[in-house]
Motif scaffolding. Structure first.
Motif, PDB file in Angstrom:
ATOM      1  N   VAL A 141       0.787  -1.388   0.153  1.00 17.41           N
ATOM      2  CA  VAL A 141       0.105   0.023   0.114  1.00 17.41           C
ATOM      3  C   VAL A 141       0.812   1.302  -0.071  1.00 17.41           C
ATOM      4  O   VAL A 141       0.544   2.103  -0.740  1.00 17.41           O
ATOM      5  CB  VAL A 141      -1.061   0.037   1.265  1.00 17.41           C
ATOM      6  N   PRO A 142       1.849   1.211   0.918  1.00 17.92           N
ATOM      7  CA  PRO A 142       2.778   2.630   0.657  1.00 17.92           C
ATOM      8  C   PRO A 142       3.312   2.755  -0.606  1.00 17.92           C
ATOM      9  O   PRO A 142       3.344   3.861  -0.996  1.00 17.92           O
ATOM     10  CB  PRO A 142       3.831   2.331   1.727  1.00 17.92           C
ATOM     11  N   GLU A 143       3.820   1.703  -1.407  1.00 25.69           N
ATOM     12  CA  GLU A 143       4.319   2.021  -2.582  1.00 25.69           C
ATOM     13  C   GLU A 143       3.298   2.499  -3.650  1.00 25.69           C
ATOM     14  O   GLU A 143       3.396   3.257  -4.431  1.00 25.69           O
ATOM     15  CB  GLU A 143       4.889   0.622  -3.158  1.00 25.69           C
ATOM     16  N   LEU A 144       2.036   1.744  -3.454  1.00 28.18           N
ATOM     17  CA  LEU A 144       0.828   2.294  -4.276  1.00 28.18           C
ATOM     18  C   LEU A 144       0.523   3.739  -4.057  1.00 28.18           C
ATOM     19  O   LEU A 144       0.491   4.439  -5.043  1.00 28.18           O
ATOM     20  CB  LEU A 144      -0.133   1.650  -4.105  1.00 28.18           C
ATOM     21  N   VAL A 145       0.848   4.108  -2.799  1.00 29.46           N
ATOM     22  CA  VAL A 145       0.202   5.448  -2.317  1.00 29.46           C
ATOM     23  C   VAL A 145       1.190   6.656  -3.141  1.00 29.46           C
ATOM     24  O   VAL A 145       0.848   7.657  -3.673  1.00 29.46           O
ATOM     25  CB  VAL A 145       0.222   5.718  -0.902  1.00 29.46           C
ATOM     26  N   ASP A 146       2.574   6.181  -2.945  1.00 27.76           N
ATOM     27  CA  ASP A 146       3.830   6.927  -3.706  1.00 27.76           C
ATOM     28  C   ASP A 146       3.622   7.068  -5.196  1.00 27.76           C
ATOM     29  O   ASP A 146       3.557   7.923  -5.771  1.00 27.76           O
ATOM     30  CB  ASP A 146       5.021   6.536  -3.376  1.00 27.76           C
ATOM     31  N   ILE A 148       0.624   6.843  -6.818  1.00 30.26           N
ATOM     32  CA  ILE A 148      -0.535   7.598  -7.163  1.00 30.26           C
ATOM     33  C   ILE A 148      -0.253   9.174  -6.858  1.00 30.26           C
ATOM     34  O   ILE A 148      -0.592   9.800  -7.773  1.00 30.26           O
ATOM     35  CB  ILE A 148      -1.795   7.165  -6.247  1.00 30.26           C
ATOM     36  N   LYS A 149       0.469   9.340  -5.832  1.00 31.11           N
ATOM     37  CA  LYS A 149       0.728  10.933  -5.611  1.00 31.11           C
ATOM     38  C   LYS A 149       1.723  11.456  -6.882  1.00 31.11           C
ATOM     39  O   LYS A 149       1.607  12.546  -7.083  1.00 31.11           O
ATOM     40  CB  LYS A 149       1.541  11.096  -4.335  1.00 31.11           C
ATOM     41  N   ALA A 150       2.542  10.410  -7.270  1.00 32.08           N
ATOM     42  CA  ALA A 150       3.582  10.938  -8.386  1.00 32.08           C
ATOM     43  C   ALA A 150       2.900  11.058  -9.508  1.00 32.08           C
ATOM     44  O   ALA A 150       3.633  11.626 -10.644  1.00 32.08           O
ATOM     45  CB  ALA A 150       5.052   9.922  -8.245  1.00 32.08           C
ATOM     46  N   ASN A 151       1.879  10.091  -9.784  1.00 31.22           N
ATOM     47  CA  ASN A 151       1.162  10.293 -10.914  1.00 31.22           C
ATOM     48  C   ASN A 151      -0.370  10.576 -11.005  1.00 31.22           C
ATOM     49  O   ASN A 151      -1.309   9.979 -11.219  1.00 31.22           O
ATOM     50  CB  ASN A 151       1.261   8.934 -11.694  1.00 31.22           C
ATOM     51  N   PRO A 152      -0.623  12.055 -10.565  1.00 31.26           N
ATOM     52  CA  PRO A 152      -1.979  12.322 -10.268  1.00 31.26           C
ATOM     53  C   PRO A 152      -2.947  12.155 -11.571  1.00 31.26           C
ATOM     54  O   PRO A 152      -2.250  12.924 -12.599  1.00 31.26           O
ATOM     55  CB  PRO A 152      -1.636  13.725  -9.856  1.00 31.26           C
ATOM     56  N   GLY A 153      -4.083  11.642 -11.588  1.00 31.88           N
ATOM     57  CA  GLY A 153      -4.847  11.649 -12.435  1.00 31.88           C
ATOM     58  C   GLY A 153      -4.583  10.345 -13.582  1.00 31.88           C
ATOM     59  O   GLY A 153      -5.376  10.517 -14.571  1.00 31.88           O
ATOM     60  N   GLY A 178      -4.802  12.156  -0.172  1.00 28.90           N
ATOM     61  CA  GLY A 178      -4.349  13.488  -0.772  1.00 28.90           C
ATOM     62  C   GLY A 178      -3.868  13.040  -2.130  1.00 28.90           C
ATOM     63  O   GLY A 178      -3.348  14.058  -2.872  1.00 28.90           O
ATOM     64  N   GLY A 179      -4.399  12.183  -2.996  1.00 30.12           N
ATOM     65  CA  GLY A 179      -4.099  11.639  -4.217  1.00 30.12           C
ATOM     66  C   GLY A 179      -5.007  11.740  -4.995  1.00 30.12           C
ATOM     67  O   GLY A 179      -6.406  12.009  -4.801  1.00 30.12           O
ATOM     68  N   LYS A 180      -4.981  11.519  -6.555  1.00 32.17           N
ATOM     69  CA  LYS A 180      -6.169  11.800  -7.486  1.00 32.17           C
ATOM     70  C   LYS A 180      -6.046  10.553  -8.365  1.00 32.17           C
ATOM     71  O   LYS A 180      -4.923  10.221  -8.949  1.00 32.17           O
ATOM     72  CB  LYS A 180      -6.040  13.177  -8.240  1.00 32.17           C
ATOM     73  N   MET A 181      -7.096   9.679  -8.463  1.00 35.22           N
ATOM     74  CA  MET A 181      -7.059   8.884  -9.385  1.00 35.22           C
ATOM     75  C   MET A 181      -8.436   9.167 -10.142  1.00 35.22           C
ATOM     76  O   MET A 181      -9.217   9.916 -10.085  1.00 35.22           O
ATOM     77  CB  MET A 181      -7.463   7.286  -8.596  1.00 35.22           C
ATOM     78  N   VAL A 182      -8.418   8.219 -11.385  1.00 37.40           N
ATOM     79  CA  VAL A 182      -9.848   8.277 -12.425  1.00 37.40           C
ATOM     80  C   VAL A 182     -10.788   7.349 -12.171  1.00 37.40           C
ATOM     81  O   VAL A 182     -10.119   6.166 -12.116  1.00 37.40           O
ATOM     82  CB  VAL A 182      -9.351   8.276 -13.536  1.00 37.40           C
ATOM     83  N   HIS A 183     -11.864   7.176 -11.663  1.00 36.59           N
ATOM     84  CA  HIS A 183     -12.751   6.271 -11.651  1.00 36.59           C
ATOM     85  C   HIS A 183     -13.374   5.573 -12.828  1.00 36.59           C
ATOM     86  O   HIS A 183     -13.947   6.589 -13.654  1.00 36.59           O
ATOM     87  CB  HIS A 183     -13.977   6.782 -10.712  1.00 36.59           C
TER      88      HIS A 183
END
Length: 324
Positions: A141-146, A148-153, A178-183
């Protein structure tokens, strides 16, 4: 005046006695059991398990009535407007009683708390965060969070529809980190799994009974479960809460009655359902379905609904999700 008060007291005692008597004798005829989703789904399976037990226990039919539509709102509205005489009960879920009130706003013709008598919370269904291993290299999960934050949207997460608990788990995650993904919404979890395995989307939170076998088969990578505790089916899989404190996003299913149903009947029904859920065979069956047995009192279930409504309302609002 004294005679009038005495007559009033006698009348009230008579009503109370009638209610107590009706609970002692109830049920004396078949009970309608409304399921707000189609046959064959998890909610329907739970209802049929409970209905079969109650029918065997009390000798009256508990007739399953599938009333699907509008994310469960059609069936739940029918339950809310049914006679409150103990002969109509129904199932409800996190969607119908915690998420939909915020998602549909003024379009829901019932109040999720005021118009129902909670009977018992039946079970929780864990979700699993799964990723396509070719598209997402993160192994935790920490790697995924990083990532997502490094690749917003740029990271896509799939769900079985706007406003589902699976969708809102993804919204909750991006809000908390505090990240951004696309649903990317689909019509069913089966479609979600197909496209996730096929590489059309990056990740998803989905019910354990569907998602975990894909992890076991090597088609997806599991990163975490959404319950606060690790689960027996995957004891080495961490919880989201271990990495994102306070994260919890489980589906749940419970039994309700119309609001004015006599409390004695609600209590009798609740106690019998709790006893059924405590049976080893029942718990084993629920585990087989990837669920966690609960079995709560009416008051405990009501408190759970209030807490879940308060939790998911703001998530829906912040996400901007809505159904016209």
């Amino acid at each position: 005046m004294k005679r009038a008060l005495a007559a009033m007291a006698a009348a009230l005692l008579g009503i109370a006695g009638a209610h107590a008597q009706s609970a002692d004798n109830w049920p004396t005829k078949p009970v309608r059991f409304i399921v707000p989703f189609g046959a064959g789904g998890t909610t329907d399976l739970f209802a049929r398990m409970i209905g079969e037990h109650l029918q065997a226990k009390w000798g009256q039919a508990f007739v399953i009535e599938n009333r699907a539509g509008a994310a469960g709102n059609v069936g739940v509205e029918a339950l809310a407007k049914s006679p409150a005489d103990g002969y109509v009960i129904g199932m409800g879920t996190v969607s119908t009683h915690a998420i939909n009130p915020a998602l549909y706003k003024e379009k829901i013709p019932f109040n999720n708390i005021r118009d129902f008598a909670p009977v018992s919370l039946i079970a929780l269904v864990p979700n699993v965060l799964v990723v396509n291993p070719d598209r997402i290299k993160a192994k935790s999960v920490p790697e995924l969070v990083d990532y997502i934050k490094a690749n917003p949207g740029k990271v896509t997460f799939a769900s079985s529809g706007v406003g589902t608990s699976i969708h809102l788990a993804g919204e909750l995650m991006q809000q908390m980190i505090g990240g951004k993904m696309v649903h990317v919404p689909y019509r069913s979890s089966g479609q979600v799994m197909n496209d996730l395995i096929g590489g059309q989307v990056d990740l998803a939170f989905d019910n354990a009974p569907l998602a975990w076998p894909q992890v076991q088969g090597g088609k997806l990578r599991g990163l975490a479960v959404t319950t606060l505790e690790r689960q027996p089916f995957a004891p080495d899989l961490p919880t989201m809460d271990e990495h994102i404190k306070g994260f919890e996003a489980t589906s749940w299913h419970g039994v309700f009655a119309p609001a004015a149903t006599p409390p004695a009947i609600v209590d009798k029904l609740s106690k019998e359902i709790q006893a059924f859920l405590r049976q080893p065979a029942t718990e084993a069956k629920l585990k087989e379905l990837g669920s966690i047995r609960v079995g709560s009192t009416p008051d405990e279930f009501k408190a759970h609904i209030i807490a879940e409504t308060a939790k998911w309302g703001p998530v829906v609002e912040k996400s901007g999700a809505k159904v016209e």
